[in-house]
Design a protein around this motif. Structure first.
Motif, short mmCIF file in Angstrom:
data_model
loop_
_atom_site.label_atom_id
_atom_site.label_comp_id
_atom_site.label_asym_id
_atom_site.label_seq_id
_atom_site.Cartn_x
_atom_site.Cartn_y
_atom_site.Cartn_z
N GLN A 1 -5.38 -2.00 -7.43
CA GLN A 1 -6.10 -0.96 -6.69
C GLN A 1 -6.52 -1.47 -5.31
N ARG A 2 -7.00 -2.72 -5.24
CA ARG A 2 -7.38 -3.30 -3.94
C ARG A 2 -6.16 -3.43 -3.04
N THR A 3 -5.04 -3.83 -3.60
CA THR A 3 -3.81 -3.97 -2.82
C THR A 3 -3.35 -2.61 -2.30
N ALA A 4 -3.43 -1.60 -3.15
CA ALA A 4 -3.00 -0.26 -2.74
C ALA A 4 -3.84 0.26 -1.59
N LYS A 5 -5.12 -0.09 -1.55
CA LYS A 5 -5.99 0.38 -0.48
C LYS A 5 -5.79 -0.39 0.82
N SER A 6 -5.66 -1.71 0.71
CA SER A 6 -5.61 -2.53 1.92
C SER A 6 -4.18 -2.80 2.42
N LEU A 7 -3.24 -2.97 1.51
CA LEU A 7 -1.86 -3.29 1.90
C LEU A 7 -0.89 -2.41 1.11
N PRO A 8 -0.85 -1.12 1.40
CA PRO A 8 -0.02 -0.23 0.59
C PRO A 8 1.47 -0.57 0.62
N HIS A 9 1.93 -1.19 1.68
CA HIS A 9 3.35 -1.54 1.76
C HIS A 9 3.72 -2.67 0.81
N LEU A 10 2.73 -3.41 0.30
CA LEU A 10 3.00 -4.50 -0.65
C LEU A 10 2.70 -4.11 -2.09
N PHE A 11 2.38 -2.85 -2.32
CA PHE A 11 1.92 -2.42 -3.64
C PHE A 11 2.94 -2.70 -4.74
N GLN A 12 4.19 -2.30 -4.55
CA GLN A 12 5.20 -2.48 -5.58
C GLN A 12 5.49 -3.96 -5.83
N ALA A 13 5.63 -4.72 -4.78
CA ALA A 13 5.88 -6.16 -4.94
C ALA A 13 4.69 -6.84 -5.60
#
Length: 143
Positions: free
Chosen positions: A58-70
């Protein structure tokens, strides 16, 4: 953590804890006290690992959405590796019953995944955040 994230976390953790409690009772009846302890430890491991994973995603999706899947793929690999380390550390333990631990771990993980999937499908999460101020600034029009 935003309220949607907390709601999804709770909707996944509560069924997992309930299944873990049932598994502890069944393991206690079948394998004695060590079985109940094994089921309890497995339930805690599932809730801890999966809860931390959900929080990180969830933190990654908010701050770095382009890295979410990886990040999701890396996180699942890290969770499996940490689980193997945990299992290797307690391979020959006499603290709990290993079969009760393993079965509860699998059932708890499947319960978490099913509950998290259900919670996510039922939640109404906006994937486009409406913001009237930025829209008027981009178009050059004032309201």
């Amino acid at each position: 953590m935003p309220s949607n994230d907390v709601r999804i976390l709770a909707q996944a953790a509560v069924p997992t804890a309930a299944v873990g409690a049932v598994a502890a009772v069944v393991s206690g009846v079948v394998a004695g006290g060590k079985g109940a302890i094994g089921a309890g430890v497995a339930t805690l491991v599932v809730i801890l690992f999966m809860g931390i994973g959900l929080y990180v995603l969830q933190r990654t999706a908010k701050s770095l959405p382009h890295l979410f899947q990886a990040m999701g793929l890396m996180l699942y690999v890290a969770q499996i590796l940490l689980l193997f380390v945990f299992l290797a550390a307690f391979k020959n333990t006499t603290l709990f019953h290993p079969k009760a631990f393993a079965l509860t771990l699998v059932v708890g993980t499947l319960t978490w995944i099913a509950a998290q999937t259900r919670a996510h499908m039922k939640s109404k999460i906006l994937y486009v955040e409406p913001d009237s101020d930025t829209k008027s600034e981009k178009t050059g029009h004032s309201s």
